[in-house]
Design a protein around this motif. Structure first.
Motif, PDB file in Angstrom:
ATOM      1  N   SER A 212       0.823  -1.207   0.000  1.00  0.00           N
ATOM      2  CA  SER A 212       0.000   0.000   0.000  1.00  0.00           C
ATOM      3  C   SER A 212       0.860   1.261   0.000  1.00  0.00           C
ATOM      4  N   GLU A 213       1.959   1.266   0.785  1.00  0.00           N
ATOM      5  CA  GLU A 213       2.731   2.510   0.902  1.00  0.00           C
ATOM      6  C   GLU A 213       3.497   2.852  -0.373  1.00  0.00           C
ATOM      7  N   GLN A 214       3.634   1.870  -1.288  1.00  0.00           N
ATOM      8  CA  GLN A 214       4.336   2.160  -2.548  1.00  0.00           C
ATOM      9  C   GLN A 214       3.483   2.961  -3.525  1.00  0.00           C
ATOM     10  N   VAL A 215       2.163   2.984  -3.294  1.00  0.00           N
ATOM     11  CA  VAL A 215       1.259   3.502  -4.321  1.00  0.00           C
ATOM     12  C   VAL A 215       0.759   4.898  -3.959  1.00  0.00           C
ATOM     13  N   HIS A 216       0.972   5.831  -4.874  1.00  0.00           N
ATOM     14  CA  HIS A 216       0.541   7.208  -4.662  1.00  0.00           C
ATOM     15  C   HIS A 216      -0.916   7.396  -5.073  1.00  0.00           C
ATOM     16  N   SER A 217      -1.501   8.459  -4.573  1.00  0.00           N
ATOM     17  CA  SER A 217      -2.898   8.751  -4.897  1.00  0.00           C
ATOM     18  C   SER A 217      -3.035   9.036  -6.395  1.00  0.00           C
ATOM     19  N   GLY A 218      -4.206   8.741  -6.928  1.00  0.00           N
ATOM     20  CA  GLY A 218      -4.521   9.058  -8.316  1.00  0.00           C
ATOM     21  C   GLY A 218      -4.133   8.001  -9.328  1.00  0.00           C
ATOM     22  N   VAL A 219      -3.377   7.004  -8.865  1.00  0.00           N
ATOM     23  CA  VAL A 219      -2.897   5.963  -9.791  1.00  0.00           C
ATOM     24  C   VAL A 219      -4.037   5.000 -10.158  1.00  0.00           C
ATOM     25  N   HIS A 220      -4.004   4.458 -11.376  1.00  0.00           N
ATOM     26  CA  HIS A 220      -4.884   3.342 -11.741  1.00  0.00           C
ATOM     27  C   HIS A 220      -4.048   2.065 -11.778  1.00  0.00           C
ATOM     28  N   ILE A 221      -4.523   1.052 -11.050  1.00  0.00           N
ATOM     29  CA  ILE A 221      -3.814  -0.223 -11.009  1.00  0.00           C
ATOM     30  C   ILE A 221      -4.580  -1.251 -11.821  1.00  0.00           C
ATOM     31  N   ASN A 222      -3.891  -1.820 -12.788  1.00  0.00           N
ATOM     32  CA  ASN A 222      -4.437  -2.837 -13.676  1.00  0.00           C
ATOM     33  C   ASN A 222      -3.885  -4.178 -13.188  1.00  0.00           C
ATOM     34  N   ALA A 223      -4.651  -4.837 -12.300  1.00  0.00           N
ATOM     35  CA  ALA A 223      -4.144  -6.018 -11.584  1.00  0.00           C
ATOM     36  C   ALA A 223      -4.556  -7.282 -12.320  1.00  0.00           C
ATOM     37  N   VAL A 224      -3.637  -7.817 -13.114  1.00  0.00           N
ATOM     38  CA  VAL A 224      -3.957  -8.903 -14.043  1.00  0.00           C
ATOM     39  C   VAL A 224      -3.577 -10.277 -13.490  1.00  0.00           C
ATOM     40  N   GLY A 225      -2.507 -10.334 -12.699  1.00  0.00           N
ATOM     41  CA  GLY A 225      -1.942 -11.635 -12.342  1.00  0.00           C
ATOM     42  C   GLY A 225      -2.700 -12.428 -11.292  1.00  0.00           C
ATOM     43  N   GLY A 226      -3.385 -11.741 -10.367  1.00  0.00           N
ATOM     44  CA  GLY A 226      -4.121 -12.477  -9.336  1.00  0.00           C
ATOM     45  C   GLY A 226      -5.432 -12.967  -9.905  1.00  0.00           C
ATOM     46  N   ASP A 227      -5.497 -14.242 -10.296  1.00  0.00           N
ATOM     47  CA  ASP A 227      -6.665 -14.684 -11.059  1.00  0.00           C
ATOM     48  C   ASP A 227      -7.133 -16.088 -10.727  1.00  0.00           C
ATOM     49  N   CYS A 228      -6.670 -16.622  -9.598  1.00  0.00           N
ATOM     50  CA  CYS A 228      -7.268 -17.889  -9.164  1.00  0.00           C
ATOM     51  C   CYS A 228      -7.107 -18.039  -7.657  1.00  0.00           C
ATOM     52  N   PRO A 229      -7.871 -18.920  -7.025  1.00  0.00           N
ATOM     53  CA  PRO A 229      -7.791 -19.028  -5.573  1.00  0.00           C
ATOM     54  C   PRO A 229      -6.355 -19.273  -5.123  1.00  0.00           C
ATOM     55  N   GLY A 230      -5.922 -18.507  -4.121  1.00  0.00           N
ATOM     56  CA  GLY A 230      -4.563 -18.665  -3.622  1.00  0.00           C
ATOM     57  C   GLY A 230      -3.529 -17.884  -4.397  1.00  0.00           C
ATOM     58  N   LYS A 231      -3.941 -17.085  -5.382  1.00  0.00           N
ATOM     59  CA  LYS A 231      -2.995 -16.353  -6.235  1.00  0.00           C
ATOM     60  C   LYS A 231      -3.395 -14.881  -6.258  1.00  0.00           C
TER      61      LYS A 231
END
Lengths: 342, 342
Positions: A212-231
């Protein structure tokens, strides 16, 4: 008659038409289908999990056409010379149940995943985004980059991967196409000045690719890799701070980043942003996240886009998949050798 | 490398090897797989219902191999020149998720459905059965007859269908193969002296093909046609009087004859008869019913039987279904034309 686009012809199609024009066309199909979301039969995909990975079937239908995709996800495959994800799929007529179109979908899934990401980002990222950080430079990375350039004009990439060879591969593939690429030494370095962050890593683990602390306000995160249980890839604290957009909540709560959150964690269904029923980004400062897991409707759109684009060309071949006896009640006639016995 | 058996080669295989030898071989695969029932991942099939019919995906896995089948069921198809049921399917390696074998399964489903029926009847019908009544003479009928002759030596058939042309078709196909066929004018006439009754009709309706008072004690009923919600063939009173054998109760309670009964209506899982864990027929007088709906494990067995029987012959062709980049992390290399921009 079933038509077929195999790997060779899929490759030819992409080379002839170009990745970026295809992305632009595919997003039109995606937006048209997402905008009529309620017309589709929707079920979470049917997954068969093993210690090695997962095999999934993803069906959907708009009551005129039916589509399904077969897709696997095996994070340990690349180390053994295989791809993490391979896929194929088809379209069928709902009216009579006959399959009409079969296609390789390893490449098509790469295209549709990237097109879906760019479709969402175009609607919810801050206007004027010009720099994208990419965490993970595997098979999906080039397609993501080209989709974001086609849809949003982004051509500055800051890339980090635990495997430096993967970053070099991305540079080799994309610099000749006019991208400005910085190979970052760490995730924080990749994030410097980025308007959009794409995470696309393959570990089957509860990883924290972004804290969380790495991410600045206003950013859009395109989170592609987390796509199955446990991942997963994102810090739960980051999810708490952000507005999260999803494809199909019933599936995303099982497979996406939000599998880490309570069952009532608030999410916005992207199709409602598209129709205007819900707001997208609420403020300049808000962090937006697309918790991408990949839904069957996007495959439906991608298959139709491919079929329409290759119809009537030699990119489609006939495949002899459906037995067709003259009398439909006489299937046996196809194998009857009429050899009397005794 | 994915191998493929198309319709033409499936037809050649059946003509070369013969339906009856194939049935005998396939029942060996079926019994081997049913006997290790607990080794399989099992889910009820995933159905997409429409007013016209149903499209289903049927996956299963023994944690070494994964199989699925695409199959439709459209009762109004024959009147429009299409078949009620068409199918195709495939095998994949669980280890890496790659598809290894694709096959037409319209004919293969006809074979496996009949082989499954004969496998069950051989274990639970009275010994010495020699006469079979067949109610319904559609696409499945010849395959049922040949399976029962191959496994149990039955060659006397008493056949009734509301469509006399269907009965004539069956006679035309089977008399040259040495069957003794009586075209009955009604269901009761077909049932006279029958040891086994096969019901295989296609109406999507709560039909009563067999009423309880028509059926004498000791008979085995092979109930094939009632196989989806809203589609049944047997009088509930008949079910009450009988011992009912099923493939997979979770699916049969939704799709089979027993969808008419209470959720706790007692059934016997056939695989337990095979392993000796449960009794088959309990007495000479008992009516036994196989409430066949078709389960994914039988398709798994049939696909492996076909693949093994055709391995190394020209009945299998290579199909270009899985993209195979040299570097598995460089999928983009397949479509990279290396055209610099600007």
């Amino acid at each position: 008659m079933t038509q077929f686009v195999d790997v060779k012809n899929m490759t030819r199609w992409i080379q002839q038409d170009g990745v970026e024009p295809i992305m632009t066309a595919m997003v039109e199909y995606l937006e048209a289908d997402f905008a009529r979301w309620e017309a589709f039969d929707k079920v979470p995909r049917v997954a068969s999990h093993t210690p090695f990975g997962v095999i999934e079937l993803m069906p959907t239908s708009d009551n005129k056409e039916y589509a399904f995709k077969y897709v696997n996800g095996h994070p340990s495959n690349p180390a053994r010379g295989f791809q993490t994800v391979t896929a194929f799929g088809m379209l069928a007529e709902v009216d009579n149940g006959y399959p009409t179109f079969l296609a390789e979908m390893t490449l098509l899934t790469a295209l549709r995943t990237a097109a879906t990401s760019a479709m969402v980002a175009r609607r919810v990222a801050r206007p004027g985004a010009s720099v994208m950080a990419m965490i993970g430079a595997g098979s999906q990375a080039e397609f993501q980059a080209l989709a974001f350039r086609a849809l949003m004009g982004i051509d500055q990439l800051r890339v980090y991967d635990v495997d430096p060879a993967a970053v070099e591969k991305l540079r080799r593939n994309l610099e000749p196409l006019g991208f400005d690429i910085l190979a970052a030494g760490s995730t924080p370095e990749a994030l410097l000045g980025a308007d959009i962050v794409t995470t696309c890593t393959a570990d089957k683990a509860r990883a924290t690719i972004l804290s969380s602390e790495q991410v600045h306000s206003g950013v859009h995160i395109n989170a592609v890799g987390g796509d199955c249980p446990g991942k997963t890839e994102l810090d739960p604290q980051l999810l708490m701070r952000s507005k999260v957009f999803v494809e199909y909540p019933e599936q995303t709560r099982i497979e996406g980043e939000i599998q880490q959150m309570a069952p009532d964690f608030p999410v916005t269904e992207f199709w409602k942003v598209l129709t205007g029923a819900e707001e997208g980004r609420s403020s300049e400062e808000q962090i937006t996240i697309f918790d991408s897991v990949g839904f069957a409707i996007a495959d439906f759109s991608a298959l139709r886009c491919l079929r329409d684009a290759t119809a009537g060309t030699d990119l489609q071949a006939h495949i002899d998949l459906v037995a067709d006896p003259e009398d439909p009640k006489d299937l046996f006639s196809l194998v009857n050798t009429l050899k009397p016995v005794g």
